[in-house]
Write an enzyme that holds these catalytic residues in place. Sequence first.
Site, PDB file in Angstrom:
ATOM      1  N   CYS A  88      19.295  84.353  25.052  1.00  0.00           N
ATOM      2  CA  CYS A  88      18.036  84.004  25.600  1.00  0.00           C
ATOM      3  C   CYS A  88      16.859  84.232  24.752  1.00  0.00           C
ATOM      4  CB  CYS A  88      17.840  84.144  26.978  1.00  0.00           C
ATOM      5  SG  CYS A  88      16.435  83.453  27.401  1.00  0.00           S
ATOM      6  N   ARG A 137      22.394  70.817  26.082  1.00  0.00           N
ATOM      7  CA  ARG A 137      21.446  69.639  26.227  1.00  0.00           C
ATOM      8  C   ARG A 137      22.160  68.340  26.164  1.00  0.00           C
ATOM      9  NH1 ARG A 137      17.988  71.769  21.565  1.00  0.00           N
ATOM     10  NH2 ARG A 137      20.076  72.271  20.838  1.00  0.00           N
TER      11      ARG A 137
HETATM   12  C1  FMN Z   1      16.637  74.196  29.292  1.00  0.00           C
HETATM   13  C2  FMN Z   1      17.522  75.465  28.792  1.00  0.00           C
HETATM   14  C3  FMN Z   1      17.956  76.691  29.472  1.00  0.00           C
HETATM   15  C4  FMN Z   1      18.904  77.424  28.872  1.00  0.00           C
HETATM   16  N1  FMN Z   1      19.143  78.762  29.770  1.00  0.00           N
HETATM   17  C5  FMN Z   1      20.179  79.666  29.251  1.00  0.00           C
HETATM   18  C6  FMN Z   1      20.565  80.554  30.208  1.00  0.00           C
HETATM   19  O1  FMN Z   1      20.326  80.629  31.290  1.00  0.00           O
HETATM   20  N2  FMN Z   1      21.518  81.363  29.513  1.00  0.00           N
HETATM   21  C7  FMN Z   1      22.091  81.119  28.399  1.00  0.00           C
HETATM   22  O2  FMN Z   1      22.894  81.939  27.801  1.00  0.00           O
HETATM   23  N3  FMN Z   1      21.629  80.234  27.566  1.00  0.00           N
HETATM   24  C8  FMN Z   1      20.704  79.201  28.117  1.00  0.00           C
HETATM   25  N4  FMN Z   1      20.305  78.052  27.395  1.00  0.00           N
HETATM   26  C9  FMN Z   1      20.980  77.703  26.069  1.00  0.00           C
HETATM   27  C10 FMN Z   1      22.097  77.341  26.108  1.00  0.00           C
HETATM   28  O3  FMN Z   1      23.245  77.757  27.057  1.00  0.00           O
HETATM   29  C11 FMN Z   1      22.636  76.719  24.680  1.00  0.00           C
HETATM   30  O4  FMN Z   1      23.375  77.954  24.083  1.00  0.00           O
HETATM   31  C12 FMN Z   1      21.874  76.137  23.811  1.00  0.00           C
HETATM   32  O5  FMN Z   1      21.149  75.038  24.670  1.00  0.00           O
HETATM   33  C13 FMN Z   1      22.508  75.443  22.880  1.00  0.00           C
HETATM   34  O6  FMN Z   1      23.392  74.444  22.972  1.00  0.00           O
HETATM   35  P1  FMN Z   1      23.203  72.831  23.054  1.00  0.00           P
HETATM   36  O7  FMN Z   1      22.622  72.481  21.566  1.00  0.00           O
HETATM   37  O8  FMN Z   1      24.497  72.218  23.394  1.00  0.00           O
HETATM   38  O9  FMN Z   1      22.295  72.559  23.966  1.00  0.00           O
HETATM   39  C14 FMN Z   1      19.432  77.428  27.778  1.00  0.00           C
HETATM   40  C15 FMN Z   1      18.992  76.072  26.996  1.00  0.00           C
HETATM   41  C16 FMN Z   1      18.295  75.102  27.560  1.00  0.00           C
HETATM   42  C17 FMN Z   1      17.965  73.812  26.881  1.00  0.00           C
END
Ligand code: FMN
Length: 335
Positions: A111, A236
Site C-alpha cells: 500500500c 481497477r
Molecule cells: C481504490 C484502491 C484500493 C486499494 N486497496 C488496496 C488494499 O487494501 N490492499 C492492497 O494490497 N492493495 C490495494 N490496492 C492496490 C491493488 O490491489 C492493485 O495492486 C493495484 O490497483 C494495481 O492493479 P490494477 O492495475 O489491476 O488496478 C488498491 C488499489 C485501489 C485502486
Amino acid sequence: MSSIDLPVHESLHIGPIRIPNRVILAPMSGVSDLPFRRLAQRFGAGLVVSEMVASRQMLLDTKQSKQRMRFDRDAGPVCIQLAGTEPDIMADAARLSADRGADIIDINFGCPAKKIVRKASGSALMRDVPLATEIMKAVIGAVDVPVTVKMRTGWDAASRNAPELAKIAESLGAQMITVHGRTRCQFYTGVADWEFIAAVKDAVSVRLVANGDIRSIDDAYGCLRSSGADAVMIGRAAQGKPWFPGDVAHHFQTGQQRPEPDVAQRWAILREHLDEMFSLYGVSTGIRNARKHVGWYLTGLPGAAEFRNVINNTLDPAVVTAEISRFRDLSLETA
Ligand SMILES: Cc1cc2nc3c(=O)[nH]c(=O)nc-3n(C[C@H](O)[C@H](O)[C@H](O)COP(=O)(O)O)c2cc1C
C-alpha cells in the site's frame, strides 16, 4: 492471443487450498468489500482478497474491521489481507482471522498511501526488510493456513528489491507472492513493469502472481507472457465490471470469449450490488459508499449522468430503487 506456453487453463493450489482458476480479484480498500467480492466470485474470479484490515483495529474489533472481515464461506476460499507494522499484533490478527475462518492470510507490503506509509506499514516495509522479515516470521509462525505476501517492485526506481524480499518470503514459508509492477513512489503513475516481475519469478519457486494494468483479456495474456507468472491479479479494471476477472478466467480455461452482460443485465447486477451494500452498511452509508460504483457501472450507458446526479443527492433507498427502474427502462428503450 491465447497461444501461451503456460498452463493457464489449470487450477492453482496455495498450500492445500485449491483455486479453481488463475485470476484473482485484487484487494481494494473502499471497493472490494463483501458485496463486490461476492459478485466477482460468482462471475468466476478464482480468488478474491479482502480489503486490507489494519491488524490493531482487528484486535480492537472496530466497526470497520468487522465489516472488512465479513466473508461468504460458501462462495469459495477466503483470503483476508492484513496490514500493520508490529509483528506480534499482526500474528495475533492472523490467528484471529484463521480462527474466524480465513483460508489464506495475505500480508500487505504494497500500500502506497501516505497515512499507511507514515506508520511504517504497507509499502514502507519494502525499505525496512528486517522488520518485514520479522512480520512474515511472526505471521507465518502463528497460523496453520497458508500465508501469502503482496508487494510492489520496490520503494523507488533505485531500490527495486522485490526479488530479494520475495526470496526471503519464500524461505520463511510464504506460499504465494503477488507483485504489482510499480514502485511505491510511482503510486499509480506510469505503467506496470511486467518484465520486472519476471525477475521476481526467476528468484523464487513459489507461486507468483502478476498485477498491474490488466484491462483486457489481451493484457492478461501479455502480462503472463512478459512476467512468466502463474496467475494474474486484477484490480481497477473490475470496478463497475465485477464480471471482468471471470471473463479472463473463462478465456484462460476455454480459449473463448464469453459475451459481456447486456444493458438489462448490467442494471440487474447494479441493483443487486446496491441491495447488498445497503444490507452490509445500512442505507445511508450504503448509498454513500455505492456512489462510486454507480459511476463505474454506468459509464457509457444512456441516462448515466442524470442517474448519477440523482444518486448523489439522495439518501432515500425508495428513490434509488424507483430511479433504477426508470433509468433501466429508459436505457433499454434507447439501447
Ligand atoms: C481504490 C484502491 C484500493 C486499494 N486497496 C488496496 C488494499 O487494501 N490492499 C492492497 O494490497 N492493495 C490495494 N490496492 C492496490 C491493488 O490491489 C492493485 O495492486 C493495484 O490497483 C494495481 O492493479 P490494477 O492495475 O489491476 O488496478 C488498491 C488499489 C485501489 C485502486
